[in-house]
Motif scaffolding. Structure first.
Motif, short mmCIF file in Angstrom:
data_model
loop_
_atom_site.label_atom_id
_atom_site.label_comp_id
_atom_site.label_asym_id
_atom_site.label_seq_id
_atom_site.Cartn_x
_atom_site.Cartn_y
_atom_site.Cartn_z
N VAL A 226 0.67 -1.49 0.12
CA VAL A 226 0.50 0.20 0.18
C VAL A 226 1.12 1.26 -0.76
O VAL A 226 0.67 2.33 -0.63
N ARG A 227 2.26 1.57 0.99
CA ARG A 227 2.74 2.37 1.28
C ARG A 227 3.15 2.43 -0.51
O ARG A 227 3.78 3.49 -0.58
N VAL A 228 3.88 1.56 -1.18
CA VAL A 228 4.56 1.61 -2.73
C VAL A 228 3.92 1.78 -3.73
O VAL A 228 4.52 3.01 -4.23
N LEU A 229 2.47 2.23 -3.17
CA LEU A 229 1.36 2.11 -4.98
C LEU A 229 1.42 3.08 -4.41
O LEU A 229 0.78 4.35 -5.42
N LYS A 230 1.21 4.46 -3.45
CA LYS A 230 1.25 5.20 -2.67
C LYS A 230 2.24 6.42 -2.94
O LYS A 230 1.61 7.83 -3.75
N ASP A 231 3.17 5.87 -2.36
CA ASP A 231 4.67 6.67 -2.43
C ASP A 231 5.32 6.88 -3.57
O ASP A 231 6.32 8.06 -4.11
N GLU A 232 5.23 5.05 -4.18
CA GLU A 232 6.09 5.27 -4.95
C GLU A 232 6.19 4.42 -6.20
O GLU A 232 6.38 3.37 -6.80
N GLN A 233 4.97 4.80 -7.04
CA GLN A 233 4.56 5.09 -8.11
C GLN A 233 5.02 4.40 -9.45
O GLN A 233 4.54 3.80 -10.15
N HIS A 234 6.18 4.63 -9.30
CA HIS A 234 6.90 4.49 -10.24
C HIS A 234 7.00 3.14 -10.50
O HIS A 234 8.02 2.17 -11.79
N LEU A 235 7.10 2.37 -9.58
CA LEU A 235 7.54 0.82 -8.91
C LEU A 235 6.92 -0.54 -9.98
O LEU A 235 7.04 -1.57 -10.04
N ILE A 236 5.36 0.81 -9.95
CA ILE A 236 3.96 -0.50 -10.85
C ILE A 236 4.63 -0.68 -11.94
O ILE A 236 4.59 0.06 -12.80
N THR A 237 4.53 -2.02 -12.09
CA THR A 237 4.45 -2.86 -13.49
C THR A 237 3.21 -3.17 -14.00
O THR A 237 3.07 -3.40 -15.34
N GLY A 238 2.18 -2.93 -13.65
CA GLY A 238 0.76 -3.23 -13.70
C GLY A 238 -0.54 -2.26 -13.39
O GLY A 238 -0.18 -2.66 -11.77
N HIS A 239 -1.47 -1.74 -13.81
CA HIS A 239 -2.60 -1.85 -12.91
C HIS A 239 -3.80 -2.47 -14.13
O HIS A 239 -4.31 -1.85 -15.12
N THR A 240 -4.79 -3.17 -13.33
CA THR A 240 -5.61 -4.16 -14.28
C THR A 240 -7.73 -3.17 -13.34
O THR A 240 -7.73 -3.01 -12.48
N PHE A 241 -8.33 -2.48 -14.02
CA PHE A 241 -9.04 -2.35 -13.94
C PHE A 241 -10.23 -2.85 -13.90
O PHE A 241 -10.07 -3.15 -15.90
N VAL A 242 -11.28 -3.22 -13.31
CA VAL A 242 -12.16 -4.10 -14.10
C VAL A 242 -12.98 -3.11 -13.40
O VAL A 242 -13.85 -3.09 -12.32
N ILE A 243 -14.41 -3.65 -14.54
CA ILE A 243 -15.81 -3.16 -14.37
C ILE A 243 -17.16 -4.85 -14.02
O ILE A 243 -16.48 -5.56 -15.43
N ALA A 290 4.45 -5.29 -7.52
CA ALA A 290 4.33 -3.68 -7.22
C ALA A 290 3.21 -4.28 -8.64
O ALA A 290 3.17 -2.90 -9.79
N GLU A 291 1.97 -4.37 -8.37
CA GLU A 291 0.83 -4.55 -9.39
C GLU A 291 -0.56 -3.96 -8.54
O GLU A 291 -0.98 -4.55 -7.47
N ALA A 292 -1.57 -3.07 -9.49
CA ALA A 292 -2.17 -2.59 -9.06
C ALA A 292 -3.65 -3.02 -9.58
O ALA A 292 -3.31 -3.86 -10.26
N VAL A 293 -4.81 -2.81 -8.65
CA VAL A 293 -5.78 -3.50 -9.19
C VAL A 293 -7.17 -2.40 -8.47
O VAL A 293 -6.98 -2.06 -7.83
N SER A 294 -7.66 -1.90 -9.39
CA SER A 294 -9.48 -1.08 -9.22
C SER A 294 -10.41 -1.83 -9.41
O SER A 294 -10.52 -2.52 -10.72
N VAL A 295 -11.72 -1.68 -8.85
CA VAL A 295 -12.25 -2.70 -9.40
C VAL A 295 -13.87 -1.54 -9.23
O VAL A 295 -13.93 -0.49 -7.84
N ILE A 296 -14.28 -1.52 -10.43
CA ILE A 296 -15.97 -0.51 -10.59
C ILE A 296 -16.69 -1.39 -10.62
O ILE A 296 -16.44 -2.68 -11.84
N GLU A 297 -17.52 -1.18 -9.57
CA GLU A 297 -19.36 -1.82 -10.71
C GLU A 297 -19.86 -0.98 -10.45
O GLU A 297 -20.20 -0.08 -10.47
#
Length: 773
Positions: A226-243, A290-297
């Protein structure tokens, strides 16, 4: 009352059109006359239609409304309308549970024996006025009208969610896992579904999905991510958005192995996507992921369920448990949810651009869109809105954007809108895929597995070495190994004497190199006295990614003095001190500066004081190279430059590299450990080397790392010392890149994904990036 008028009794939903079959169902849902056939209640109650009883008396004034008989086939049935008891006021305590037989006039009736209560009435006598929507849901969920009447008679009565359009109050009856929702008058059927599925029809049994037990270590790792995704976004290798479609139709119980379509969507998302990603990693799960996920209903509007959360087991548990807490309802409007996802993607994309990240280093953005049918917002303007959104994403992100659409529904379901969206992405040159999974669990699982595989491929591509096109290498033959050293007859060499060659030695001045206006090379004396020549073996004894290593000697009267190591380019390039050796010396001199600052930080840390006051924590030191320039005398004499360092004595070891390698010794020699005051366990000395890269990363404001750390551990003196050579610096920003060994942001990402923090990182108060040793 006419047949048409009686057919619309109790209808409150403007979208439902009740036909005469609904009345037939109300009369008898068993295929025959049932309890209504030929029966008359001893005390007919007042009809629910205004003026029904008056119509019986005023035969002359309203002859058309006298008829209460409906003809089906050739059987005569009489329909009686019973007055339902008034429901309890909605203002009552939500926690209060009211039995159906309870009178709102007196709560004392709840204590009466069942024979004196309305439960004594026959089940078939309860009124259920069907709607087309409600009947369709019952057919899909294998619920009979008799089940609904049983729920009214024996179940619990609770306030339901109001009508999302009109706000009209509703009631729900719960009995043995069946939930029956009615209108405010408790007559009109709105919908029904099973709360628990113990009585699921054969072939539709649900497979349990167990949550993963979360350990303290997993929680710590989650907080770290959680800290890495907030403070060190450059380390993120992928972000998946799921609807995820959560409209009312997702309550359908027609996907084999799942209670509802919603259960199928969320549990396949957890098991076949998140779990597959996690289990395909390093078995010990220690590496940073460092993979992020966002979910939208998706309902009438898009609701953000999760925003940029780590892909870990805590997310897995959240997703597989979500169907028990999320209630599908209302419509499924594509455009609102798609617009919300686009907004989140562009916010992150803009933030990374403003931070100086170039396009090649961008993480991959994947959008997964799961629905069970055509959108509720199906007007032409809505179609254009969706195309515009996808066009902007494809044009802005190009090869960093992927779109996956999944249709969950019967073979005849309309998924043309999803197909059109995918086709548009493909036409724009992006990655687009549509799969109609039908009602098959296996196909839905395969679809999510495919998304997982593509995501893994994207991450691998992003973290690839990024090496330039191969260059022509020199022809060379490695020096034979053996115990005999220095015999020119065995190891051929080339000698350069001062009579025929102009031989000079230079040192690199890092301070002059900063200004770019002065020559950073300063001529210095030879190491030995009275040196009048040098000798270089013809065959290298060592080889790296960019350099070859040769034995090198200073000569005095033709005799060898001290042995050094000369480094030359592996490739066929110009090897002058300006062309090739400048970058090497600059990197090594900067690494030396960072090492001096690091040693001071180690010294000042109270947590890193040795338990034995006579000892000191190990120090890090980089060699200072020099360049020997050899030019044949004469106007057109050929010039050759060698980068020369002191030859290291001892066992050579590589602790990390610029491509993510980090040595992880499972067995540590007791002689290469140290006991610190702050801890009871012995700390391996190599932790001081690994912590150096981490310390530089934080001390440079997360701009660079010093890596490719290799050399020897010297324990001959009073205090241990790491003597290192040939380092690399990976810079986050392209403008600051230093030579071919600078792997840029990907080098930092690869190091961060494999680094493990230990007692030294903790003693320096560094943020945790990996599991502690």
């Amino acid at each position: 009352m006419s047949m048409k008028e009686s057919a619309y009794v109790g209808s409150t939903d403007s979208n439902d059109v009740i036909d005469l079959c609904d009345v037939d169902d109300d009369v008898d849902d068993t295929g025959g006359a049932g309890d209504f056939a030929g029966t008359q209640p001893s005390k007919p109650l007042k009809g629910i239609l205004k003026g029904v009883d008056d119509d019986v008396e005023r035969k002359d004034s309203a002859p058309k409304r006298r008829k209460k008989e409906l003809h089906f086939s050739e059987i005569m049935h009489e329909v009686f309308y019973y007055e339902t008891r008034s429901p309890a006021p909605f203002e009552a305590d939500d926690n209060e549970v009211q039995f159906i037989g309870e009178s709102s006039a007196s709560a004392a009736n709840a204590l009466k024996p069942s024979s004196q209560m309305e439960q004594s009435k026959a089940t078939a006598e309860y009124t259920v006025l069907s709607s087309r929507h409600g009947r369709a849901r019952r057919e899909q969920r294998s619920i009979s009208k008799h089940d609904l009447k049983t729920a009214i008679k024996y179940g619990l009565k609770l306030p339901g969610n109001p009508d999302p359009r009109s706000g009209e109050k509703r009631w729900k009856f719960i009995y043995q896992g069946l939930v029956y929702v009615t209108d405010a008058a408790c007559k009109k059927e709105i919908t029904s579904y099973r709360q628990n599925y113990q009585n699921t029809p054969p072939g539709m049994e649900c497979e349990p999905v167990d949550a993963v037990p979360i350990t303290c270590q997993m929680k710590e790792k989650h907080n770290e991510l959680v800290r890495v995704l907030k403070d060190e976004q450059h380390l993120i290798t992928g972000h998946t958005f799921v609807i995820v479609d959560q409209s009312g139709s997702m309550r359908n119980s027609d996907v084999q192995g799942f209670e509802t379509r919603s259960h199928a969507a969320y549990r396949c998302l957890g098991v076949d996507f998140i779990k597959q990603q996690l289990t395909s990693r390093n078995p010990d799960q220690a590496d940073l992921f460092a993979e992020a996920v966002s979910v939208i209903e998706m309902r009438d509007d898009g609701d953000i369920l999760l925003a940029r959360v780590p892909m870990d087991w805590i997310l897995y548990n959240h997703l597989v448990d979500r169907p028990t807490k999320s209630r599908p309802c209302s419509h499924g409007n594509y455009s609102q949810s798609l617009q919300l996802a686009s907004k989140l993607i562009f916010q992150e994309h803009s933030m990374l651009l403003s931070d100086g990240m170039n396009h090649d280093d961008m993480p991959n953005f994947s959008l997964v869109f799961l629905s069970d049918g055509r959108p509720s917002d199906s007007e032409r303007r809505h179609d254009q809105e969706r195309i515009d959104i996808l066009t902007n994403l494809a044009d802005s992100l190009t090869n960093k954007f992927s779109f996956f659409a999944m249709g969950v529904g019967a073979p005849a379901a309309d998924f043309q809108t999803l197909r059109d969206m995918v086709d548009h992405i493909s036409e724009k040159g992006g990655v687009g895929s549509f799969v109609h999974t039908g009602l098959s669990k296996a196909k839905l699982s395969q679809s999510f597995s495919k998304v997982s595989s593509v995501l893994t491929s994207h991450r691998t591509t992003l973290l690839q070495d990024g090496k330039p096109a191969p260059k022509a290498k020199k022809g060379y033959k490695m020096r034979p190994t053996g115990k005999t050293v220095g015999l020119s007859s065995i190891f051929p060499s080339t000698k350069y004497n001062a009579t025929s060659y102009d031989i000079r030695r230079f040192r690199f001045d890092k301070d002059k190199a900063k200004g770019n206006s002065q020559d950073p090379w300063k001529q210095v004396q030879f190491v030995g006295n009275d040196v009048n020549g040098v000798e270089v073996e013809d065959n290298p004894f060592g080889k790296g990614a960019e350099r070859l290593a040769y034995r090198f000697y200073e000569l005095k009267e033709g005799k060898r003095l001290k042995c050094f190591v000369a480094k030359d380019s592996l490739h066929q390039t110009e090897e002058t001190k300006e062309a090739f050796h400048h970058t090497f010396c600059l990197v090594q001199s900067r690494a030396l500066e960072w090492a001096d600052r690091y040693n001071q930080a180690i010294k000042m840390s109270p947590l890193l004081k040795p338990a034995d006051e006579c000892l000191k924590a190990p120090q890090l030191r980089f060699l200072c190279p020099s360049v020997y320039s050899i030019k044949q005398k004469g106007r057109n004499g050929e010039r050759k430059d060698y980068l020369v360092e002191v030859k290291l004595e001892g066992k050579f070891h590589k602790w990390n590299s610029n491509n993510g390698f980090v040595s992880k010794s499972k067995v540590v020699d007791a002689g290469q450990t140290i006991e610190l005051k702050a801890g009871s366990e012995l700390v391996p000395l190599e932790q001081f080397v690994h912590a150096f890269t981490h310390w530089v990363y934080e001390a440079s404001q997360r701009e660079i790392i010093v890596c490719d750390l290799q050399g020897v551990l010297n324990q001959e003196g009073k205090h241990p010392e790491f003597i290192l050579t040939d380092p690399a610096i990976c810079s986050r920003r392209p403008a600051n890149r230093l030579g071919k060994t600078d792997m840029g942001l990907n080098g930092i990402r690869r190091w961060a994904s494999s680094h493990r923090c230990g007692a030294v990182c903790k003693g320096l108060n560094l943020p945790c990036l990996g599991r502690v040793y």
